[in-house]
Design a protein around this motif. Sequence first.
Motif, mmCIF file in Angstrom:
data_model
loop_
_atom_site.group_PDB
_atom_site.id
_atom_site.type_symbol
_atom_site.label_atom_id
_atom_site.label_comp_id
_atom_site.label_asym_id
_atom_site.label_seq_id
_atom_site.Cartn_x
_atom_site.Cartn_y
_atom_site.Cartn_z
ATOM 1 N N PRO A 89 0.805 -1.231 0.000
ATOM 2 C CA PRO A 89 0.000 0.000 0.000
ATOM 3 C C PRO A 89 0.836 1.277 0.000
ATOM 4 O O PRO A 89 0.352 2.323 -0.415
ATOM 5 C CB PRO A 89 -0.798 -0.089 1.312
ATOM 6 C CG PRO A 89 -0.702 -1.496 1.749
ATOM 7 C CD PRO A 89 0.577 -2.034 1.216
ATOM 8 N N ASN A 90 2.091 1.162 0.480
ATOM 9 C CA ASN A 90 2.934 2.352 0.574
ATOM 10 C C ASN A 90 3.680 2.654 -0.715
ATOM 11 O O ASN A 90 4.460 3.592 -0.774
ATOM 12 C CB ASN A 90 3.950 2.155 1.708
ATOM 13 C CG ASN A 90 4.791 0.903 1.515
ATOM 14 O OD1 ASN A 90 4.259 -0.170 1.241
ATOM 15 N ND2 ASN A 90 6.085 1.020 1.632
ATOM 16 N N ARG B 166 0.449 -10.947 6.375
ATOM 17 C CA ARG B 166 1.014 -12.230 5.944
ATOM 18 C C ARG B 166 1.197 -12.247 4.419
ATOM 19 O O ARG B 166 2.256 -12.623 3.916
ATOM 20 C CB ARG B 166 0.097 -13.373 6.379
ATOM 21 C CG ARG B 166 0.601 -14.738 5.972
ATOM 22 C CD ARG B 166 -0.405 -15.776 6.386
ATOM 23 N NE ARG B 166 -0.387 -15.991 7.818
ATOM 24 C CZ ARG B 166 0.299 -16.972 8.404
ATOM 25 N NH1 ARG B 166 1.004 -17.805 7.679
ATOM 26 N NH2 ARG B 166 0.285 -17.131 9.697
ATOM 27 N N THR B 167 0.174 -11.797 3.703
ATOM 28 C CA THR B 167 0.264 -11.802 2.247
ATOM 29 C C THR B 167 1.334 -10.817 1.763
ATOM 30 O O THR B 167 2.083 -11.121 0.833
ATOM 31 C CB THR B 167 -1.101 -11.445 1.627
ATOM 32 O OG1 THR B 167 -2.077 -12.331 2.158
ATOM 33 C CG2 THR B 167 -1.092 -11.579 0.123
ATOM 34 N N LEU B 168 1.395 -9.646 2.414
ATOM 35 C CA LEU B 168 2.403 -8.661 2.003
ATOM 36 C C LEU B 168 3.813 -9.227 2.208
ATOM 37 O O LEU B 168 4.684 -9.061 1.351
ATOM 38 C CB LEU B 168 2.250 -7.367 2.803
ATOM 39 C CG LEU B 168 0.984 -6.542 2.542
ATOM 40 C CD1 LEU B 168 1.024 -5.240 3.321
ATOM 41 C CD2 LEU B 168 0.812 -6.249 1.063
ATOM 42 N N VAL B 169 4.002 -9.890 3.333
ATOM 43 C CA VAL B 169 5.327 -10.466 3.611
ATOM 44 C C VAL B 169 5.640 -11.568 2.595
ATOM 45 O O VAL B 169 6.740 -11.622 2.045
ATOM 46 C CB VAL B 169 5.379 -11.019 5.060
ATOM 47 C CG1 VAL B 169 6.606 -11.882 5.280
ATOM 48 C CG2 VAL B 169 5.374 -9.873 6.055
ATOM 49 N N GLU B 170 4.660 -12.401 2.312
ATOM 50 C CA GLU B 170 4.893 -13.486 1.352
ATOM 51 C C GLU B 170 5.144 -12.925 -0.047
ATOM 52 O O GLU B 170 5.981 -13.438 -0.792
ATOM 53 C CB GLU B 170 3.701 -14.454 1.353
ATOM 54 C CG GLU B 170 3.669 -15.287 2.626
ATOM 55 C CD GLU B 170 2.539 -16.298 2.665
ATOM 56 O OE1 GLU B 170 1.649 -16.238 1.790
ATOM 57 O OE2 GLU B 170 2.538 -17.137 3.585
ATOM 58 N N GLN B 185 11.241 -2.319 4.307
ATOM 59 C CA GLN B 185 10.617 -1.712 3.128
ATOM 60 C C GLN B 185 9.128 -2.013 2.998
ATOM 61 O O GLN B 185 8.420 -1.310 2.289
ATOM 62 C CB GLN B 185 11.352 -2.205 1.859
ATOM 63 C CG GLN B 185 12.788 -1.721 1.810
ATOM 64 C CD GLN B 185 13.616 -2.468 0.789
ATOM 65 O OE1 GLN B 185 13.187 -3.425 0.164
ATOM 66 N NE2 GLN B 185 14.850 -2.015 0.598
ATOM 67 N N VAL B 186 8.673 -3.058 3.646
ATOM 68 C CA VAL B 186 7.252 -3.421 3.495
ATOM 69 C C VAL B 186 6.481 -3.293 4.812
ATOM 70 O O VAL B 186 5.460 -2.610 4.872
ATOM 71 C CB VAL B 186 7.115 -4.854 2.917
ATOM 72 C CG1 VAL B 186 5.667 -5.283 2.870
ATOM 73 C CG2 VAL B 186 7.717 -4.912 1.528
ATOM 74 N N LEU B 191 3.140 0.227 8.850
ATOM 75 C CA LEU B 191 2.748 0.323 10.266
ATOM 76 C C LEU B 191 3.015 1.726 10.816
ATOM 77 O O LEU B 191 2.824 1.980 11.995
ATOM 78 C CB LEU B 191 3.526 -0.695 11.101
ATOM 79 C CG LEU B 191 3.061 -2.139 11.025
ATOM 80 C CD1 LEU B 191 3.862 -2.993 11.987
ATOM 81 C CD2 LEU B 191 1.575 -2.253 11.382
ATOM 82 N N ARG B 192 3.485 2.633 9.944
ATOM 83 C CA ARG B 192 3.920 3.942 10.424
ATOM 84 C C ARG B 192 2.807 4.685 11.165
ATOM 85 O O ARG B 192 3.017 5.238 12.234
ATOM 86 C CB ARG B 192 4.429 4.782 9.249
ATOM 87 C CG ARG B 192 5.164 6.026 9.737
ATOM 88 C CD ARG B 192 5.992 6.636 8.666
ATOM 89 N NE ARG B 192 5.175 7.091 7.551
ATOM 90 C CZ ARG B 192 5.609 7.940 6.644
ATOM 91 N NH1 ARG B 192 6.814 8.423 6.722
ATOM 92 N NH2 ARG B 192 4.831 8.315 5.647
ATOM 93 N N GLN B 193 1.615 4.665 10.593
ATOM 94 C CA GLN B 193 0.520 5.392 11.246
ATOM 95 C C GLN B 193 0.155 4.761 12.586
ATOM 96 O O GLN B 193 -0.124 5.465 13.554
ATOM 97 C CB GLN B 193 -0.698 5.434 10.332
ATOM 98 C CG GLN B 193 -0.547 6.539 9.292
ATOM 99 C CD GLN B 193 -1.850 6.871 8.613
ATOM 100 O OE1 GLN B 193 -2.670 5.982 8.401
ATOM 101 N NE2 GLN B 193 -2.046 8.115 8.266
#
Lengths: 351, 271
Positions: A89-90, B166-170, B185-186, B191-193
């Motif tokens: 998303p980023n 989980r999907t983003l990491v995979e 990077q992912v 999680l910044r907000q």
Amino acid sequence: MTVPVQLKRLRREFGPTVALDGLDLDIAPGELVALLGPSGCGKTTALRIIAGFESADSGELLMDGQDITSVPAHRRDIGMVFQSYSLFPNMTAAENVAYGLRVRGVSSGERASRAAELLDLVGLPGRGGHYPHQLSGGQQQRVALARALAIRPRVLLLDEPLSALDAKVRLTLREEIRRIQLELGITTVFVTHDQEEALSMADRVAVMKDGRLEQCAAPAELYDRPATPFVAEFVGTMNRVPGVVRDGGVVELFGRRLPVHGESAFGAGTEVDVLLRPEGMAVGDEGEPATVRVATFLGATTRLHVTTDAGVPLKADLPSWEAAELTPGARCTITPHDNPVLVAERTVHKE
Amino acid sequence: MARMTSRGPVLGIAALYFLVPVAASLWFTIDSADGISFDVYSKGLGSEGLTTSLLRSVSVGLVTVLLGLLLMVPTTVAVALRLPKLRRVVEILCMMPLVVPPIALVAGVATVLSWQQDLAATPLYGTFQALIDRDFPLILVIVYTVMSLPFLYRSLDAGLRAVDLRTLVEAARSLGASRTQTLLQVIAPNLRQAVTGGAVLSLAMVLGEYSVASVLGFEPFAVWMVNVGDSEAQLSVAAAMLSLLFTWGLLLLLTALAGGRTRSRKQRKTA
């Protein structure tokens, strides 16, 4: 010629559940193989083992002849498109597409041109600056496909990539995926529970049940010559009609004798279910008397749900122009076409 | 249109609820026998106690936030990715400070700190001394870290649920990213907000916390403000006004840092 992907006796258990039970499958170069089966049949587990997200308890996974069972996911050079929208998303669409190249240290100029090239390939030119939330579901999956292809993977894995999309987009996108796959000649494994998707896209369809491969064949062969009753009923629609096996490789039903497809495991006199496709039924002047219960208009064809006077429910597909007068309540006669049929153990109509 | 009409009075009442006390406090600080005067503010800003206690509170707050994040980000990510069955356990543990009153917590801490008398001859004595250092009381950092767990957990949990981690990491792993690249990077950008939200809440809690620090005998900003209020009520209220401005500024800064990317996305969307 080496086989791009070979699954050899793969076994995987999750507690008491056996997800894969000795799965063997060879996938040829440039081929699109669909893993098809009901929920829990092990198709996603097989795909995740190929991707490196799961490990097999036993068995081997070979890629281009080399055992990659212990190679971690990020070193497998495999592109994957997920069921849920998996774009970062980023990052913009272009940054998403270029991500695999970025982690490989490719220069920014080369990354940008490759991303533009791939977004063009998936039909999204000029959308590189958009963030995922600015794209529709179909567009996001196109970007995900471009991202998976950007790294020039050895194998492309598609994990039900169309299941979250609406019907019209799904139809368009599956044609697009097939076009791109054929254009690039990339070896692809596609997991789906949608038989129409599998039959229309794949070179071969591997039907799975309880962690085992039931049959792997070209779509037409799978449909016309299913190897097992499970495949016959899972792929397409089947009628189950009570019949009795007779000598000479024939089965008797509705007072007629039809040849049995392949070798029958049942002896003469055994009561069986005869498996008949709806399009293999003829509604006319001869046959079993029946009453139409429901007529479903499907465009070129109409599906009739009839019940014979003996109480056997049947489905029959007729050209819509022939079915015009067969409204619910109408009387008709129904009989199977004179083709070889598949027989299975009697499970219905038992008194 | 009807919604706009009904929203007006509600917002008006809410604004009055917050603004009237602030306006009254402001008036109290600038009303003097000679008319309106801002002398108390210039005096307050020059007061050594204010600067020292405020800096102490801010430094304790920032270290608390840092420690809390170091503890909670890896924990929540690990639970989301690898140990989903432990989610309830972690949630209950993190929510405990909400059901244990700070006064009960500090009573336990005070008891433990009193052991230092018996440990005078051991190396642990130095550790206890470091914990209760008056300029930078580490014990406050530890207690506040525990007290900030509910804020950090809730915020991070909401952030993690908003993305399919989980999907983003995979996806990142299948594209060739190492674990470190995936984390930096992912995971981190997405999680910044949530991290900022938790940090802002924790910092606000620390800056306004009174009971724990007071019972343990330290003088961060909130305690100094109460102490000075006994002898110089106007200065105390002026300090409260300044701290309000300072805290708002700090929170706005953190929110702006986290929201920068979101705003630019929205602007792009409307363009």
